[in-house]
Design a protein around this motif. Structure first.
Motif, mmCIF file in Angstrom:
data_model
loop_
_atom_site.group_PDB
_atom_site.id
_atom_site.type_symbol
_atom_site.label_atom_id
_atom_site.label_comp_id
_atom_site.label_asym_id
_atom_site.label_seq_id
_atom_site.Cartn_x
_atom_site.Cartn_y
_atom_site.Cartn_z
ATOM 1 N N VAL A 6 60.560 20.730 -8.213
ATOM 2 C CA VAL A 6 59.656 20.466 -9.338
ATOM 3 C C VAL A 6 60.323 20.991 -10.600
ATOM 4 N N CYS A 115 52.454 20.525 -12.227
ATOM 5 C CA CYS A 115 52.291 21.431 -11.080
ATOM 6 C C CYS A 115 51.174 20.956 -10.151
ATOM 7 N N ALA A 118 52.602 18.329 -8.137
ATOM 8 C CA ALA A 118 53.480 18.924 -7.120
ATOM 9 C C ALA A 118 52.662 19.394 -5.918
ATOM 10 N N ALA A 136 59.971 25.382 -7.120
ATOM 11 C CA ALA A 136 59.564 25.321 -8.523
ATOM 12 C C ALA A 136 60.630 25.970 -9.405
ATOM 13 N N ALA A 141 57.209 24.823 -14.034
ATOM 14 C CA ALA A 141 56.786 24.530 -12.658
ATOM 15 C C ALA A 141 56.097 25.730 -12.022
ATOM 16 N N ALA A 144 52.933 25.599 -9.806
ATOM 17 C CA ALA A 144 52.925 24.847 -8.535
ATOM 18 C C ALA A 144 52.607 25.772 -7.352
ATOM 19 N N TYR A 147 48.757 26.417 -7.485
ATOM 20 C CA TYR A 147 47.890 25.339 -6.987
ATOM 21 C C TYR A 147 47.999 25.220 -5.469
ATOM 22 N N GLY A 208 53.983 31.966 -10.634
ATOM 23 C CA GLY A 208 54.955 31.580 -9.610
ATOM 24 C C GLY A 208 55.618 32.788 -8.983
#
Ligand code: ADP
Length: 508
Positions: A6, A115, A118, A136, A141, A144, A147, A208
């Motif tokens: 991503v 994201c 993704a 990511a 990103a 991602a 989520y 992340g």
């Protein structure tokens, strides 16, 4: 195994820096290690125009304020998913800023949408694609893994891929106001230290780093630096608590794109065994920049964003010393207006000795690598750096600050490295004008010994700067994550702030 990458830019479709190079080169390198990587990118005009044979594989009625769909197709040899969302990405120019250089005001929504797409692909939204890992890249990103994490909480029985977060530059963290939480489709519970909260707002990269199974950055030295208060840019505490899942994997370069034996941008091609062509490239480069021919003059080059990070203000201050050594300089770059003006003024004041081109020019970057004797990279910090890797391959001896990936990729020409024939360039520390001047003097001294210089060049050109070794490391990492080994037993839970505070004792 299948992996979803991503990323907000990808060479050769859209590039503002080294991130695009990495994202563009990794898939082919990973294929040789049995990894099928597909890349999810925003559907910018340049991406949609290049996409061949694309099919819509997933429709989303409302995503960050408008309808969207995920297209699947190929472009430039890449297997791509493009998030087609005209209200977010159908804009000219740079992916992050408008024509005046201001961030697009809806960047939070634009990259949150990427994201969310993704996470849907990670959850199996596209037939025939069920990635074991979602990888990511950088803050764009960074949500991602978030989520994916919160989707797994909602549907624990569904099989979810593991997430890997790679930091290409910790200076860019993607922080936005906390009130956006709901509109970004995150649950209220996400706004915590264990979630996306960062200094009172929402931190995309922080999310992340907190929620991915594994964190990588692009060199082992940078991995160590970002877990210190000096290098951590506010996230050192978090990175310390996640030290057992943090590692550095060096970048490579695409050795087909950067191949002095077959480079269409060069006046003459050359190889490590037949380096003679460099002479013709040096002449052509000097002509292009209007420098005096003097073949005995040491020609330095710079190819860079002009920013504080890259330390080029130090080079500006060191120019009198460089000129005192009868050396010459060509510089290609753009960015900070003060630096652009400073180098343009320096060129005007030293005609025939300093040549400057402000702008971005891929072909000229190749010509510079093939024609200069030495490449200067005086960065204050450098996650990996790609230009010094290209320089090694093209026989331009790198003169670099001893930081980050520059530390890991260049072997300083100290006594022992010279004795064992391992030296490939010059490092300096600390990152000051004085130390840079000393490095310029060392390079100039080596230049006066043609045999020693040729040895440095040869060592550099024989260094493996390809993706082969790094891709093997990523493939091994993906397999570990997919097999559920992402969270090692030694990992401490993150308990307190992410602002350089020591973690609390882990719960028993
Ligand atoms: P960063 O991503 O921090 O800008 P890197 O060294 O990792 O720095 O990658 C920079 C990439 O962009 C290299 O491929 C380099 O050749 C290229 N590049 C940087 N500035 C220019 C420019 N002005 N013209 C052409 N290429 C450039």
């Amino acid at each position: 195994m299948q992996v979803l990458s991503v990323v907000s830019e990808i060479y050769p479709l859209i590039k503002t820096g080294g991130l695009a190079d990495v994202a563009g080169a990794l898939p082919a390198a990973l294929a040789r290690h049995g990894v099928e990587m597909r890349s999810l990118v925003p559907g910018y005009p340049a991406v949609l125009d290049a996409l061949e044979g694309s099919k819509s594989v997933h429709d989303i009625a409302a995503l960050s304020g408008g309808p969207a769909r995920i297209l699947h197709g190929r472009a430039a040899g890449l297997d791509l998913y493009a998030l087609d969302a005209p209200h977010l990405y159908r804009r000219p120019g740079n992916p992050y800023v408008d024509a005046t250089g201001q961030d697009w005001p809806d960047n939070a929504e634009r990259f949150a949408a990427l994201c969310q797409a993704a996470a849907r692909l990670g959850g199996g939204a596209a037939a025939g694609f069920s990635p074991g890992v979602v990888h990511a890249h950088d803050w764009q990103a960074g949500l991602a893994p978030a989520y994916l994490h919160y989707a797994a909480q909602d549907a624990p029985e569904a099989s979810r891929p593991g997430a890997v977060m790679t930091v290409h530059n910790l200076a860019f963290q993607g922080r936005f106001p906390a009130h956006l939480l709901g509109s970004l489709g995150l649950p209220a519970s996400a706004c915590s230290l264990e979630g996306v909260e960062s200094f009172g707002g929402i931190g995309f990269l922080k999310a992340g780093l907190r929620l991915a199974a594994r964190i990588t950055t692009v060199s082992p030295t940078y991995a160590a630096e970002i877990a210190t208060p000096d290098g951590g840019m506010g996230l050192a505490g978090l990175l310390q608590t996640r030290a057992s899942v943090l590692s550095g994997i060096l970048n490579g370069i695409d050795t087909d794109v950067w191949d002095p034996g077959a480079d269409p941008h060069l006046a003459a091609r050359f190889t490590a065994d037949r380096p003679q062509g460099r002479g013709a490239n040096k002449r052509a480069l000097k002509e292009r920049f209007g420098l005096s021919p003097r073949p005995e003059a040491l020609l330095f080059g710079v190819i860079s964003r002009l920013s504080w990070q890259k330390g080029l203000d130090l080079l500006l201050a060191a120019l009198p010393r460089l000129l005192a050594e009868s050396a010459q300089l060509v510089l290609l770059g753009s960015g900070d207006p003060a630096l652009e003006q400073g180098f343009s003024a320096a060129a005007a004041a030293a005609p025939g000795r300093i040549g400057v081109q402000i702008g971005y020019d891929e072909g000229l970057a190749h010509m510079i690598q093939g024609g200069v004797d030495a490449l200067l990279v005086p960065s204050r910090f450098e996650p990996c750096g790609l230009t010094q890797l290209c320089a090694l391959r093209y026989g331009a001896v790198p003169v670099v600050a001893r930081v980050g990936g520059l530390n890991d990729t260049i072997v300083d020409a100290n006594e022992m490295a010279l004795a064992v024939g391992a030296a490939t360039g010059f490092q300096f520390a600390p990152v000051t004008r004085e130390a840079l001047e000393q490095a310029i003097l060392r390079a100039a001294a080596a230049w006066r010994d043609p045999g020693a210089w040729r040895q440095l060049q040869r060592n550099g050109m024989r260094t493996d700067v390809s993706w082969s070794r790094p891709a093997g490391k990523y493939a091994a990492l993906y397999r570990e994550v997919a097999e559920g080994l992402g969270k090692r037993s030694g990992e401490r839970d993150f308990m307190v702030g992410d602002a350089g505070i020591e973690p609390a004792t882990p719960p028993v």
